[in-house]
Design a protein around this motif. Sequence first.
Motif, PDB file in Angstrom:
ATOM      1  N   GLN A 198       0.831  -1.208   0.000  1.00 17.53           N
ATOM      2  CA  GLN A 198       0.000   0.000   0.000  1.00 17.53           C
ATOM      3  C   GLN A 198       0.866   1.258   0.000  1.00 17.53           C
ATOM      4  OE1 GLN A 198      -2.492   0.379   3.467  1.00 17.53           O
ATOM      5  NE2 GLN A 198      -3.604   2.145   2.665  1.00 17.53           N
ATOM      6  N   LEU A 199       1.871   1.272   0.870  1.00 14.69           N
ATOM      7  CA  LEU A 199       2.723   2.449   0.975  1.00 14.69           C
ATOM      8  C   LEU A 199       3.581   2.647  -0.267  1.00 14.69           C
ATOM      9  CD1 LEU A 199       3.835   1.979   4.681  1.00 14.69           C
ATOM     10  CD2 LEU A 199       2.284   3.739   3.821  1.00 14.69           C
ATOM     11  N   SER A 200       3.856   1.572  -0.995  1.00 15.74           N
ATOM     12  CA  SER A 200       4.711   1.675  -2.176  1.00 15.74           C
ATOM     13  C   SER A 200       4.078   2.508  -3.278  1.00 15.74           C
ATOM     14  CB  SER A 200       5.045   0.273  -2.706  1.00 15.74           C
ATOM     15  OG  SER A 200       3.918  -0.331  -3.327  1.00 15.74           O
ATOM     16  N   ARG A 201       2.786   2.756  -3.194  1.00 21.47           N
ATOM     17  CA  ARG A 201       2.117   3.557  -4.220  1.00 21.47           C
ATOM     18  C   ARG A 201       2.540   5.015  -4.188  1.00 21.47           C
ATOM     19  NH1 ARG A 201      -2.743   4.517  -3.947  1.00 21.47           N
ATOM     20  NH2 ARG A 201      -3.223   3.911  -1.814  1.00 21.47           N
ATOM     21  N   PHE A 202       3.032   5.493  -3.020  1.00 26.09           N
ATOM     22  CA  PHE A 202       3.370   6.916  -2.960  1.00 26.09           C
ATOM     23  C   PHE A 202       4.652   7.226  -2.196  1.00 26.09           C
ATOM     24  CE2 PHE A 202      -0.074   5.815  -0.039  1.00 26.09           C
ATOM     25  CZ  PHE A 202       0.475   6.123   1.197  1.00 26.09           C
ATOM     26  N   ALA A 203       5.197   6.278  -1.459  1.00 28.59           N
ATOM     27  CA  ALA A 203       6.493   6.498  -0.831  1.00 28.59           C
ATOM     28  C   ALA A 203       7.594   6.357  -1.879  1.00 28.59           C
ATOM     29  CB  ALA A 203       6.710   5.501   0.299  1.00 28.59           C
ATOM     30  N   ALA A 204       8.711   7.035  -1.656  1.00 23.39           N
ATOM     31  CA  ALA A 204       9.809   6.959  -2.613  1.00 23.39           C
ATOM     32  C   ALA A 204      10.435   5.578  -2.632  1.00 23.39           C
ATOM     33  CB  ALA A 204      10.859   8.016  -2.278  1.00 23.39           C
TER      34      ALA A 204
END
Length: 314
Positions: free
Chosen positions: A159-165
């Motif tokens: 989920q976080l990989s969609r917007f974290a660098a």
Amino acid sequence: MFDVIIVGGGPAGMAAALALGRVHRTVLLVDAGEGRNIAAENVHNFLTRDGTPPAELRKLGCEELAGYPALQTRTGTVTDVRVLDGNDFRLDLSGGETAQARRLLLATGLTDELPGPSGVQALWGRSAFHCPYCHGYECTDQQVAVLGTDPARVRLALQLSRFAADVTLCTGGRPLDPAAHATLDNHGVGVRCEAVARLEGTDGRLEQIVFETGPSLARDAVFVVNVPRQRSDLAARLGCASFADGCVEVNEFGQTSVPGVYAAGDMARRAGMPVPMAAVIAAAAGGTLAAAVIDQDLLSADFDLPSPFAQARA
């Protein structure tokens, strides 16, 4: 004799007090000032108040409640509670006072146990988080780590990989399911399998994750496993039914298994909700709903009317 005593002055308790004060119910709100989100910098997902510091939101709430003469507040805790004849309630307060009410609303909330690793406590609420909806947006374009190996942690990393660098799942020395590892690899999420020694940072800001072996990992934020616990044992003392995770069981109207006792906020959930809803706006909504049901409950008692919620309790 108050109409209602509310134990807990977080979003759920204050919202309930506001709703009850607006229909001229006599209310005593008892609060120790120890909110679950006290360590967080800001409250999020609260429409018109997104980004407001928790202390400021509480201040605004207290100012609003002060405008309703039927409301009284006490700073402190409830040390004991008992059911009286006629199903009223008597509460002993930490300052030595006692108070009685016809109905009781528990909004005492949860507290978080942080099982590790070393250093997480100093970062909690600033750069160590548990909820992507509360703190995920602030991780946009940052380097993020997720600790753990179970499917929920893998799901969070994706989920976080969609917007974290950059996102790395740290397993803490435990093996990771090969299929999950392949899924993470396919979506650019890194995996570190060494045991985590500690989290290091300055002034609440994470700088790096130190492993027992291998190079350290520079990170801006980390999502850790928290263990929520009941902040108060009042529900247990009253005999309210609860789930295996400790949450108090309520129906869709905030009613517990004990007549006259209601619960709202993250301390309580319905059977159909697998986890407590840890969102400020959800807690406030739950408090407002419980307050309306309490008012209708008292209305039925005062005028000998049938309760519209009797079937729901059954």
